[in-house]
Motif scaffolding. Structure first.
Motif, PDB file in Angstrom:
ATOM      1  N   ILE A  40       0.852  -1.203   0.000  1.00  0.00           N
ATOM      2  CA  ILE A  40       0.000   0.000   0.000  1.00  0.00           C
ATOM      3  C   ILE A  40       0.882   1.247   0.000  1.00  0.00           C
ATOM      4  N   ARG A  41       0.604   2.138  -0.946  1.00  0.00           N
ATOM      5  CA  ARG A  41       1.313   3.427  -0.949  1.00  0.00           C
ATOM      6  C   ARG A  41       0.288   4.565  -1.015  1.00  0.00           C
ATOM      7  N   CYS A  42       0.492   5.555  -0.145  1.00  0.00           N
ATOM      8  CA  CYS A  42      -0.360   6.750  -0.145  1.00  0.00           C
ATOM      9  C   CYS A  42       0.575   7.939  -0.291  1.00  0.00           C
ATOM     10  N   ASP A  43       0.387   8.703  -1.367  1.00  0.00           N
ATOM     11  CA  ASP A  43       1.313   9.808  -1.601  1.00  0.00           C
ATOM     12  C   ASP A  43       0.589  11.054  -2.071  1.00  0.00           C
ATOM     13  N   ASN A  44       1.355  12.064  -2.367  1.00  0.00           N
ATOM     14  CA  ASN A  44       0.802  13.408  -2.520  1.00  0.00           C
ATOM     15  C   ASN A  44       1.647  14.182  -3.532  1.00  0.00           C
ATOM     16  N   ALA A  45       0.976  15.041  -4.291  1.00  0.00           N
ATOM     17  CA  ALA A  45       1.678  15.992  -5.152  1.00  0.00           C
ATOM     18  C   ALA A  45       1.201  17.381  -4.770  1.00  0.00           C
ATOM     19  N   PRO A  46       2.034  18.388  -4.957  1.00  0.00           N
ATOM     20  CA  PRO A  46       1.676  19.712  -4.431  1.00  0.00           C
ATOM     21  C   PRO A  46       0.563  20.415  -5.224  1.00  0.00           C
ATOM     22  N   ALA A  47      -0.194  21.231  -4.509  1.00  0.00           N
ATOM     23  CA  ALA A  47      -1.226  22.086  -5.102  1.00  0.00           C
ATOM     24  C   ALA A  47      -1.287  23.351  -4.255  1.00  0.00           C
ATOM     25  N   LEU A  48      -0.842  24.444  -4.820  1.00  0.00           N
ATOM     26  CA  LEU A  48      -0.819  25.694  -4.053  1.00  0.00           C
ATOM     27  C   LEU A  48      -2.219  26.292  -3.962  1.00  0.00           C
ATOM     28  N   ALA A  49      -2.538  26.830  -2.797  1.00  0.00           N
ATOM     29  CA  ALA A  49      -3.877  27.375  -2.558  1.00  0.00           C
ATOM     30  C   ALA A  49      -4.018  28.774  -3.140  1.00  0.00           C
ATOM     31  N   HIS A  50      -5.178  29.036  -3.765  1.00  0.00           N
ATOM     32  CA  HIS A  50      -5.497  30.376  -4.260  1.00  0.00           C
ATOM     33  C   HIS A  50      -6.805  30.894  -3.676  1.00  0.00           C
ATOM     34  N   ALA A  51      -7.302  30.163  -2.683  1.00  0.00           N
ATOM     35  CA  ALA A  51      -8.495  30.595  -1.961  1.00  0.00           C
ATOM     36  C   ALA A  51      -8.208  30.347  -0.481  1.00  0.00           C
ATOM     37  N   ARG A  52      -9.021  30.946   0.366  1.00  0.00           N
ATOM     38  CA  ARG A  52      -8.854  30.722   1.805  1.00  0.00           C
ATOM     39  C   ARG A  52      -9.441  29.344   2.113  1.00  0.00           C
ATOM     40  N   ILE A  53      -8.571  28.369   2.373  1.00  0.00           N
ATOM     41  CA  ILE A  53      -9.018  26.994   2.561  1.00  0.00           C
ATOM     42  C   ILE A  53      -9.292  26.744   4.042  1.00  0.00           C
ATOM     43  N   GLY A  54     -10.409  26.110   4.307  1.00  0.00           N
ATOM     44  CA  GLY A  54     -10.748  25.763   5.685  1.00  0.00           C
ATOM     45  C   GLY A  54     -11.355  24.384   5.743  1.00  0.00           C
ATOM     46  N   TRP A  55     -11.889  24.026   6.860  1.00  0.00           N
ATOM     47  CA  TRP A  55     -12.499  22.713   6.967  1.00  0.00           C
ATOM     48  C   TRP A  55     -14.012  22.825   6.948  1.00  0.00           C
ATOM     49  N   PHE A  56     -14.590  21.875   6.272  1.00  0.00           N
ATOM     50  CA  PHE A  56     -16.046  21.730   6.129  1.00  0.00           C
ATOM     51  C   PHE A  56     -16.366  20.384   6.755  1.00  0.00           C
ATOM     52  N   ARG A  57     -17.488  20.307   7.411  1.00  0.00           N
ATOM     53  CA  ARG A  57     -17.951  19.037   7.993  1.00  0.00           C
ATOM     54  C   ARG A  57     -17.379  17.800   7.268  1.00  0.00           C
ATOM     55  N   SER A  58     -16.705  16.960   7.996  1.00  0.00           N
ATOM     56  CA  SER A  58     -16.099  15.707   7.506  1.00  0.00           C
ATOM     57  C   SER A  58     -14.768  15.915   6.784  1.00  0.00           C
ATOM     58  N   VAL A  59     -14.477  17.130   6.372  1.00  0.00           N
ATOM     59  CA  VAL A  59     -13.167  17.565   5.870  1.00  0.00           C
ATOM     60  C   VAL A  59     -12.681  16.674   4.721  1.00  0.00           C
ATOM     61  N   SER A  60     -11.430  16.224   4.771  1.00  0.00           N
ATOM     62  CA  SER A  60     -10.857  15.487   3.640  1.00  0.00           C
ATOM     63  C   SER A  60     -11.524  14.130   3.430  1.00  0.00           C
ATOM     64  N   ASN A  61     -12.285  13.682   4.407  1.00  0.00           N
ATOM     65  CA  ASN A  61     -12.987  12.412   4.222  1.00  0.00           C
ATOM     66  C   ASN A  61     -13.974  12.479   3.059  1.00  0.00           C
ATOM     67  N   VAL A  62     -14.471  13.669   2.750  1.00  0.00           N
ATOM     68  CA  VAL A  62     -15.467  13.781   1.676  1.00  0.00           C
ATOM     69  C   VAL A  62     -14.857  13.373   0.328  1.00  0.00           C
ATOM     70  N   PRO A  63     -13.771  14.024  -0.120  1.00  0.00           N
ATOM     71  CA  PRO A  63     -13.212  13.594  -1.413  1.00  0.00           C
ATOM     72  C   PRO A  63     -12.601  12.196  -1.371  1.00  0.00           C
ATOM     73  N   ARG A  64     -12.041  11.793  -0.234  1.00  0.00           N
ATOM     74  CA  ARG A  64     -11.403  10.461  -0.169  1.00  0.00           C
ATOM     75  C   ARG A  64     -12.453   9.348  -0.212  1.00  0.00           C
ATOM     76  N   ALA A  65     -13.512   9.489   0.585  1.00  0.00           N
ATOM     77  CA  ALA A  65     -14.545   8.450   0.543  1.00  0.00           C
ATOM     78  C   ALA A  65     -15.191   8.413  -0.838  1.00  0.00           C
ATOM     79  N   TRP A  66     -15.392   9.599  -1.412  1.00  0.00           N
ATOM     80  CA  TRP A  66     -15.974   9.667  -2.758  1.00  0.00           C
ATOM     81  C   TRP A  66     -15.126   8.857  -3.746  1.00  0.00           C
TER      82      TRP A  66
END
Lengths: 772, 151
Positions: free
Chosen positions: A523-549
């Motif tokens: 199992i490998r879990c990795d990441n590539a960079p993405a610079l923010a251009h908006a004020r990013i915050g957390w929304f209910r369930s946070v990163s679980n939303v795109p990951r579960a999707w």
């Protein structure tokens, strides 16, 4: 009118009387019996009825206070006052936590009064109502405090009657002696409050079978009558003499500044009194105001009309070219070249090199905004004595600290009162609006309410991130998965708080990425960079939303590709019942388990598989459905709770409808099943909204949506019509876990999978749109 | 020039510009806060009140338009808060955060009064203008049905 906060506004005789009682008490025993005992975990007493366990609450800023003298007082008339120190935003903790204390105390709930604490963490312990933590961190301290007060009452009764404490029984707000003596709590209140607080070792706890309220789900929320009669007080509902109303024109692009402005027409609007420029913050912005031009008026309408007439020239700054479609393409390119590995178990390159088949898909999620029904609002009154704030925030002490710093006041001179929150969803754990109100009150020397309009809320949100999740599996000749590779690309929340390097950080990684529970060797879990251009915050369930999707759609796609039943494939990937051994799973050293000790809250694949079975069975998995209907399944562990959703979708003239949704929830011990059900029903609706509707897009650095007409939500004419919630029963010894957030992530993939089952169309972008 | 209208059964004379939305006059001038601001554009229903007995979005009705009319807010729906819709809301534990619920209740009260034999389809259509971000729709629909039919 101020039925919600009278004691904070009018510190009267009642508070004074209570202080006298508290002053008579030796506080050392509180520390010994309360906090120290929790910290040391000395809970090996063979009581059987109550065995304590450590939670991440101890590691939260200012930890847990389990001092009954802080949280409980009893009036001579027997009214028991219990402090609610967490913010109420619909999840029910303002009711559920005091209910737990009252049950352990054996109090009559109809004689319990709830007092909302202001932001004061040195006194109450951590108050940051976020991360689905209230019940799981505080259910035990509440029981402990209830038991302590019960014991104090018992000892006071024993003294008063000249009998041994052991001979005194407590039953439903009444103390009974061996010779027919009987006294109401109120009669012994003063004597009890003069008793030393017993240490944990001297406490006895109710047997679970004796719970009157805990686990029953029969206590109605404490604000129910006020809510249905319009008396409940939210952020905008506090009224102070001479109060002004301000609305603010904020920079439309993150990092933008006012170049010049002309307020002459604004000042001509009747009711407008002042126009004040507010300084923006340099990046990273944290929770500081974005800056802009404030219009201060005698009423909201005048302030809004005044703002419409402002002529502002903006310097848009470095993010003026942010455009969603182009940014998505950048993220997709980046996802093909990950440069930071977070989890590496086994030999993933080897597994892919040796694979007979490789299956790969990529999933996308647009930005989202929280849009709580109550837009951000705060009232501040700055005088020579200091600053007092009334607002609907999830973290009143955080707000207090930042307001004090912003106004250069000692923290003792700042008070933050918490009203009910008209929804929070993470937006209200950022208190920029409270700082705005404080600055403006100081500037105009009068109380000021800063009112965000719905357009402000959408344009200047702390955006939920946008993401590309790329998933690949390697398979052998027999179709067995031998390698799992998940690349996540998304601008990070961290960019709001620290210089942005584009990489996600350990908290985001812990939410459906590195915590992959699969029975796969590599199992490998990795990441590539993405610079923010908006004020990013957390929304209910946070990163679980795109990951579960992504993950739960991907497994369904894989099953289809292999001609397998989705549920069987999912259970095969989950594998045999076990706890994931983080030491041998290639996990990062900073693996984040929602802040909980892993030994107490491990990733348990048996529980994960069980909720899949329960939801699938309840929905009739495998049955033949009518034409145009489909059943979809998804499961996800988040906030240390396991939730599976089986969604039934029906396509009617192209419109996606959801006649039925089944939730199987394993949240450990279920303290308040009624609010667990309501949170799941709400998750079904919010999950459907983010599946179909919630897409914030940017062009020229600006948010393109502005109100419910172009950022719509599920409504009464199309929502999950029948939501059934199946709660996995557990005794108290199975640790209570989160409820506010874990229901949301599995909804969108369950719907996506159901849409595929109904139509044969596989959708990979959130939002999906309302029609297929 | 002051605008005269009836609010919750008593006569009011309010000095407000005629284009001020009723919502802000109720909240900022009269000081009744049960009527909520949610969108300011008639899109969410949080500010629903009754004007001459009929549900209206108070953010979309100007003070000029209510001159001489009778306005009822949640505070005036029933003196003790015992309107059948309010009772149904409590019996079915409808609210979560509660913010939209006064608007939902005012909408439902008007709907039930208009259609005593309301069908489920009419409930869904009649309530679609009222947003609940917490997602209480299942219970909202059940509570409207309960208030209307006792079921």
């Amino acid at each position: 009118m101020l039925s919600y906060l009278p004691d904070h506004l009018l510190p009267g005789a009642r508070e004074a009387a209570r202080r006298v009682l508290i002053a008579a008490v030796d506080r050392r025993s509180v520390l010994k019996g309360g906090i120290a005992a929790f910290a040391l975990g000395l809970f090996t007493r063979p009581s059987g009825a109550f065995e304590s366990y450590p939670t991440g609450g101890l590691q939260m800023p200012r930890g847990i206070v389990a001092d009954p003298l802080v949280f409980v007082s009893i009036d001579p008339d027997g009214t028991v006052t219990i402090v609610a120190h967490r913010s109420e935003m619909g999840q029910g903790s303002r009711t559920s936590l005091p209910m737990v204390l009252a049950d352990e105390l054996d109090a009559d709930w109809s004689r319990v009064r709830i007092l909302q604490a202001p932001g004061d963490e040195p006194r109450y312990g951590n108050q940051d109502t976020d991360g689905s933590r209230s019940l799981r961190h505080h259910i035990q301290p509440m029981r402990q405090m209830g038991a302590a007060v019960r014991e104090m009452l018992r000892r006071a009764a024993a003294k008063s009657w000249g009998v041994e404490p052991a001979a005194v029984t407590v039953e439903f707000h009444t103390l009974k002696g061996p010779d027919g003596q009987s006294a109401d709590f109120g009669e012994l209140a003063e004597a009890a409050m003069a008793e030393l607080v017993p240490s944990f070792e001297d406490l006895t706890f109710k047997d679970e079978a004796a719970f009157r309220y805990i686990g029953k789900g029969e206590v109605q929320i404490t604000d129910l009558h006020d809510i249905t009669t319009g008396k409940a007080i939210y952020g905008a509902d506090v009224r102070l003499n001479g109060m002004k109303v301000a609305v603010i024109a904020r920079p439309p692009v993150l990092g933008g500044k006012v170049k010049s402005y002309d307020a002459s027409e604004t000042l001509a609007v009747p009711g407008v009194e002042r126009v004040i420029e507010i300084a923006g913050a340099p990046a990273p912005v944290n929770f500081l105001p974005l800056g802009g031009i404030a219009v201060v008026a005698t009423n909201t309408w005048a302030a809004e009309r005044g703002r419409e007439r402002l002529k502002i020239e903006w310097d848009d700054g470095p993010h003026a070219s942010y455009e969603s479609a182009a940014y998505r393409a950048e993220m997709e390119e980046a996802s093909k070249a990950p440069d930071k590995i977070f989890r590496d178990q086994g030999d993933v390159p080897g597994a892919f090199a040796a694979a007979s088949t490789i299956f790969e898909r990529s999933y996308y999620q647009a930005h989202m905004a929280h849009i709580p029904m109550e837009p951000p609002v705060a009232i501040a009154s700055v005088t020579t004595d200091g600053c007092e704030i009334w607002t609907s925030v999830q973290s009143p002490y955080g707000a207090r600290e930042d307001v004090a710093k912003d106004l250069a006041l000692p923290i003792e001179q700042v008070k933050v009162n918490v009203t009910l929150l008209g929804g929070g969803f993470g937006r209200k754990s950022k208190w920029d609006f409270a700082i705005e109100a404080a600055r403006l009150s100081k500037a105009v020397n009068a109380p000021v309410r800063v009112q965000w309009t719905r357009e402000d809320d959408i344009h200047n949100s702390f955006m939920h991130t946008t993401s590309v999740e790329r998933l690949r599996v390697a398979m052998d000749d027999a179709g067995k998965v031998t390698g799992w590779h998940h690349t996540s690309v998304a601008p990070s929340i961290l960019s709001t708080f620290a210089p942005d390097n584009g990489h996600q950080f350990f908290i985001e990684n812990g939410m459906g990425h590195v915590d992959a529970p699969w029975d796969v060797a590599n199992i490998r879990c990795d990441n590539a960079p993405a610079l923010a251009h908006a004020r990013i915050g957390w929304f209910r369930s946070v990163s679980n939303v795109p990951r579960a999707w992504a993950v739960q759609s991907f497994i369904a796609e894989l099953a289809h590709e292999l001609g397998r039943d989705h549920k069987e494939m999912l259970l095969e990937l989950i594998g045999p019942p076990r706890t994931i051994d983080v030491a041998t799973a290639g996990m990062p050293e900073d693996f984040w388990n929602y802040g909980e000790p892993y030994a107490e809250y491990p990733i348990d694949t048996g529980r994960l598989a069980h909720v899949v079975e329960v939801a699938a069975d309840a929905a009739g998995w495998g049955a033949t459905l009518p034409e145009g209907e489909g059943l979809g399944l998804a499961v996800h562990r988040s906030f240390v709770t396991y939730v599976a959703v089986a969604a039934r979708v029906r396509i009617v003239d192209g419109q996606i409808r959801v006649p039925e949704m089944h939730f199987a929830v394993d949240c450990g011990f279920a303290a308040n099943p009624e609010r667990i059900r309501s949170q799941m029903e709400g998750s079904a609706v919010m999950g459907m909204t983010l599946a179909l509707n919630s897409g914030i897009t940017f062009a020229d650095g600006r948010v393109q949506q502005s109100n419910f007409h172009d950022y719509d939500v599920a409504r009464a004419d199309n929502f999950p019509e029948k939501v059934e919630v199946h709660i996995v029963p557990h005794p108290f010894s199975v640790h209570a876990s989160g409820i506010g957030e874990p229901g949301v992530p599995p909804v969108a993939p369950a719907m996506g999978n159901a849409i595929f089952a109904a139509t044969g169309r596989r959708l990979r972008d959130l939002p999906l749109g309302t029609n297929v | 020039m002051p605008i005269d209208f009836s609010l919750n059964g008593s006569q009011h004379s309010i000095d407000a510009p005629s284009d001020m939305p009723l919502l802000w006059a109720i909240r900022d001038i009269v000081g009744l806060t049960g009527t909520k601001y949610g969108c300011g554009a008639g899109l969410c229903g949080a500010c629903t009140v009754h004007v001459d007995g009929k549900a209206e979005r108070s953010c979309m009705v100007s003070m000029g338009e209510v001159a001489g009319k009778s306005v009822t807010t949640i505070e005036g729906l029933h003196p003790e808060g015992e309107h059948p819709v309010q009772r149904a809301w409590r019996e079915l534990n409808v609210p979560q955060c509660g913010f939209c619920q006064t608007g939902q209740i005012m909408q439902a009260a008007s709907l039930v009064a208009e259609k005593p034999n309301i069908t489920d389809a009419e409930i869904l259509e009649g309530m679609r203008g009222n947003v609940c971000r917490c997602g209480c729709y299942q219970r909202i629909v059940a509570a409207v049905r309960h208030a209307a039919t006792g079921i």
